[in-house]
Write an enzyme that holds these catalytic residues in place. Structure first.
Site, mmCIF file in Angstrom:
data_model
loop_
_atom_site.group_PDB
_atom_site.id
_atom_site.type_symbol
_atom_site.label_atom_id
_atom_site.label_comp_id
_atom_site.label_asym_id
_atom_site.label_seq_id
_atom_site.Cartn_x
_atom_site.Cartn_y
_atom_site.Cartn_z
ATOM 1 N N HIS A 133 0.821 -1.207 0.000
ATOM 2 C CA HIS A 133 0.000 0.000 0.000
ATOM 3 C C HIS A 133 0.860 1.265 0.000
ATOM 4 C CE1 HIS A 133 -2.133 3.143 2.437
ATOM 5 N NE2 HIS A 133 -3.023 2.966 1.479
ATOM 6 N N GLU B 164 2.138 1.862 -3.393
ATOM 7 C CA GLU B 164 1.077 2.437 -4.239
ATOM 8 C C GLU B 164 1.079 3.966 -4.091
ATOM 9 O OE1 GLU B 164 -3.044 1.797 -2.792
ATOM 10 O OE2 GLU B 164 -3.096 3.903 -3.367
ATOM 11 N N HIS B 165 1.132 4.449 -2.854
ATOM 12 C CA HIS B 165 1.173 5.904 -2.647
ATOM 13 C C HIS B 165 2.411 6.519 -3.306
ATOM 14 C CE1 HIS B 165 -1.783 7.205 0.613
ATOM 15 N NE2 HIS B 165 -2.117 5.963 0.348
ATOM 16 N N GLU C 29 -4.132 7.955 7.439
ATOM 17 C CA GLU C 29 -5.063 7.017 6.790
ATOM 18 C C GLU C 29 -5.315 5.828 7.737
ATOM 19 O OE1 GLU C 29 -3.741 5.626 2.963
ATOM 20 O OE2 GLU C 29 -5.645 4.633 2.529
#
Lengths: 420, 429
Positions: free
Chosen positions: B68, B71-72, B144
């Protein structure tokens, strides 16, 4: 979308296309938002979808939906300015994809007709068991709005900001009012509701227009009367910022800033305001995203969203509690930047393209398209996505700066995370 | 270039497939809609924690949440121009997501499709990580993670995974923890990138008013021929039993949320077998727990559940389970009702599931799947999802239509057993 008047207060809006495999039908009822009625009106879709004359309980309704290839229908409760909107949104498979020859849409409209206008009654009132059970569900629903912290913080900001205005009334009504509802009172509310509400029907898909028009006419044939005259209540000036902090046992602080935007969807310069919002906090290339998130690393989300019918603008973000002042300051700085005319060409062009793309994509999203048109119809705004695009393309930075200067901070709401 | 054309005349859909010379599988699904949608995905998610390339000596184990994080970080570019800004120049709307077994980069647009596709392929193929940008992202992703910690729907779902699985890495939160992501460095990001972001492990699915020629030309422009990388992934052995019968957490909610899972040990399946099984579970769940069924209506009338009740069959690479979720004042009672209902079907399947019901349920499931072909977004994402399991979205409606009741019965008897059930509950504080 072709709009046709069925009667003084009923319209039918059809967008014919065979590009989907689904037919979409939405029926919106709109009434003035009033404390004494809001709760019962919000309860109506829940009770009506419990059973009708021909389909007396939920199971028989849903079994009928299954026969119609899993057709679906849900009730929605919305607020558009000082209007409460009760909507019934449904969709069904297009006939040509069925295994056998069947008119699914006709089946669905017949079912909707029965649900809306042939309710399951007992001694001139709704069934007590349905009403009691939906009262309970409704109270639970209102209470559970706090489960979604992101939305809850915006909802609380809105309530605090507009507590002395009709707009401050919740579209769901209140727990106290729900407790008072009886099968008789709710039935009276229903009769009143269908006799006064403005009704707008939206269809997106493939149908025989004459047949659908006839069916809709028949469905509403007993309804007379004219449109409710409606005047939005817009406040543009603010005397001092209202600051509200509440504590909750959560990890992340939720900061919401409520602004009076000075521009509504009723206004000529609404497109300039939409563009302002896009530049300010409407996309990942907006000032809020680029600065509060990317530059300062303060949050995961920070975005702005307008309440177009009321002239409000909310900025919402989730942050560490100790960063509250820093985040608030940066959000206000970014607004000031725009008000001072500091918009780069790239920011401006990106926002223009982003809005144009969003309007262009509407055509492929039947529910959003219906809601988009409906919101504009309510405000007497006759834009189509195409004309909205034209308007955006004709705007200059000066237009955006001008509307930005009307935006003033009204309420700061902070849901402070504390470990109790 | 030869394109393989595949059609399903019954639902009037088709796609073109080609293997690009870079090694990438490309699917072009023509659709007469104004919105183009492209998704570029890699078979790499939060479950891939220990792995090596065939050329590496040792397996490495990476910090939780790195797929993840990666991905950022891919959105950042060497020239300092953020990827969102690049898309914005052409008006496209972009995003990305990471799940347990895949990472996907996507955009939608109505104009400048080729330019936007070029950006998509380009930024995903060009990693750029520095200590400074990694540090910056830690602040954003920490928020997040904090947001999800307060999200009861997410918590109830993740706790269910932790209840169902002893060792399988699906029990690790997709985003990791604030602590685990603090250990991420540019070097580890490059290791992960170089392992999983090679064309042989990826797919491009495009839907809209386009052609394979047009898509191939953009691929040619951006994607280089690559040495194939063979990935070895190490997953822990997973016992058939559930890890914990019940996990309960307290959060700020109005009243309890529950998620009941039924662990499916018949994994990993792929291709047609997987699609068949998906169809069987879809039919079973629709029959037993849908809003037209006895179970839902009885419990709704008793006030034990409300209209937030839902069910679905969740499957990823190497794990699968049925999930029944909602809100209830009395989750314990609800669990016993679910168990009772399932054992009722185990004893009297044929009696409770009439042939007529079977046909109706089948048409509901079929119809839902056919209607997914109405949006380029749904098409591209679902298509990719099937692809990573060696399935084919275009075949799915026919597979649903061809399932027999006997097959459904066997699937039910093999999976829906009492000892395969676990429950996660969120209680009000």
């Amino acid at each position: 979308m072709i709009r046709e008047k069925i009667s003084d207060r009923i319209s039918l809006n059809i967008s014919q296309t065979d590009k989907f495999k689904t037919n979409f039908l939405s029926i919106f009822f709109s009434v003035p938002l009033e404390y004494e009625n809001a709760t019962e009106y919000a309860l109506l879709p829940k009770v009506l979808l419990r059973g009708s004359g021909n389909y007396p309980d939920m199971k028989s309704i849903n079994r009928r939906m299954d026969q119609l290839y899993g057709a679906n229908m849900s009730g929605v409760v919305l607020k558009r300015g000082e209007r409460q909107v009760i909507g019934f949104m449904s969709g069904c498979l297009c006939n040509k994809y069925a295994f056998e020859k069947i008119d699914i849409l006709k089946g669905l409209t017949d079912l909707i007709n029965d649900l809306l206008f042939n309710p399951n009654l007992c001694n001139g009132a709704f069934l007590q068991s349905y009403v009691e059970s939906e009262k309970k569900n409704h109270i639970d629903y209102i209470k559970s709005l706090k489960n979604n912290k992101n939305q809850y913080a915006v909802q609380r900001c809105r309530e605090e900001m507009c507590k002395n205005e009709a707009y401050g009334i919740s579209e769901y009504g209140s727990i106290e009012q729900t407790e008072k509802v009886t099968p008789e009172s709710l039935y009276r509310a229903y009769k009143n509701f269908i006799s006064v509400a403005d009704i707008d029907v939206f269809f997106v898909g493939k149908c025989d227009k004459d047949v659908l028009t006839d069916d809709i006419k028949k469905m509403f044939s007993s309804l007379t009367g004219s449109r409710i005259s409606f005047k939005p209540q817009i406040i543009t000036s603010v005397s001092g910022v209202n600051t509200v902090t509440e504590e909750m046992n959560i990890n992340q602080g939720k900061l919401t800033l409520g602004f009076r935007s000075g521009t509504t969807i009723y206004d000529e310069d609404y497109s300039a305001f939409s563009l302002f919002n896009e530049i300010f906090g409407g996309s990942p290339s907006s000032k809020l995203f680029m600065n509060v998130r990317e530059k300062l690393s303060l949050c995961y989300y920070c975005s702005s969203s307008p309440e177009a019918h009321k002239g409000l603008l909310f900025v919402a973000s989730g942050i560490e509690v100790e960063n509250k002042e820093k985040a608030q300051q940066e959000i206000l700085n970014q607004l000031e930047e725009i008000q001072n005319g500091n918009i780069t060409d790239t920011e401006f062009d990106s926002a223009v393209k982003s809005l144009i793309n969003a309007y262009s994509e509407l055509d492929d999203d039947p529910y959003s398209l219906s809601l988009w048109y409906y919101g504009r119809f309510l405000a007497g705004n006759t834009d189509t996505p195409e004309t909205a695009i034209q308007k955006i393309m004709s705007l200059t930075k000066e237009d955006v700066i001008k509307v930005s200067r009307n935006v003033v901070l009204d309420t700061v709401y902070f849901l402070k995370g504390v470990n109790v | 270039m030869n394109y393989t054309l595949k059609e399903n005349k019954k639902i009037n859909e088709k796609y073109y497939y080609f293997k690009h010379k870079s090694g990438l599988d490309v699917f072009v699904i023509p659709k007469d809609l104004g919105t183009y949608y492209s998704v570029f995905g890699t078979k790499y998610g939060s479950i891939d924690r220990t792995f090596k390339k065939d050329t590496d000596k040792e397996f490495i184990t990476v910090p939780d949440g790195i797929a993840h994080f990666l991905e950022h970080k891919l959105f950042e570019n060497e020239d300092g121009v953020d990827t969102f800004s690049r898309y914005a120049e052409y008006g496209a709307s972009a995003n990305a997501y990471t799940s347990s077994d895949k990472t996907a980069y996507l955009f939608s647009c109505t104009e400048n499709f080729k330019e936007s596709l070029e950006i998509l392929l380009d930024f995903v193929s060009h990693p750029y990580f520095t200590k400074q940008t990694v540090d910056k992202e830690q602040g954003i992703i920490s928020q997040e993670i904090r947001m999800y910690e307060d999200n009861p729907n997410w918590r109830v779902y993740f706790n269910l995974l932790r209840a169902l699985y002893h060792n399988h890495t699906v029990r690790i939160d997709t985003a990791g923890t604030v602590e685990s992501i603090s250990k991420i460095t540019p070097e580890i990001l490059y290791d992960c990138y170089n392992t999983f972001y090679n064309p042989g492990n990826m797919v491009l699915c495009v839907s809209g008013k386009t052609t394979p020629e047009e898509v191939e030309a953009v691929c040619d422009k951006v994607l280089k021929e690559c040495v194939p990388v063979k990935i070895e992934r190490k997953y822990e052995d997973e016992p058939a039993t559930v890890c914990q019968k019940n996990i309960t957490e307290k959060l700020e909610v109005a009243f309890p949320l529950f998620s009941i899972g039924i662990k499916d040990n018949d994994v990993p399946l792929s291709g047609k077998a997987l699609m068949k099984k998906q169809a069987e579970h879809d039919i079973i769940l629709e029959k037993i727990f849908s809003k037209s069924g006895d179970f839902y209506n009885r419990l709704y009338n008793e006030g034990l559940i409300n209209n937030k009740f839902s069910c679905g069959y969740e499957r990823g690479i190497s794990f699968a389970f049925a999930d029944i979720s909602g809100e209830s004042r009395d989750p314990e009672k609800l669990l016993s009702e679910v168990e009772k209902e399932l054992s009722g079907y185990i004893e009297n399947f044929d009696l409770l599931f009439s042939d007529e019901d079977f046909e109706t349920v089948k048409r509901v499931v079929y119809s839902k799947n056919v209607q997914e072909w109405g949006s380029t977004e749904d098409i591209a994402n679902i298509f990719m999802d099937f692809y990573f399991m060696d399935g084919d979205m275009l075949d799915y409606p026919d597979i649903v239509a061809s399932i027999t009741k006997q097959e459904v019965k066997e699937c039910f008897m093999n999976t829906y057993k009492k000892d395969a059930i676990a429950m996660s509950v969120i209680l009000p504080r």
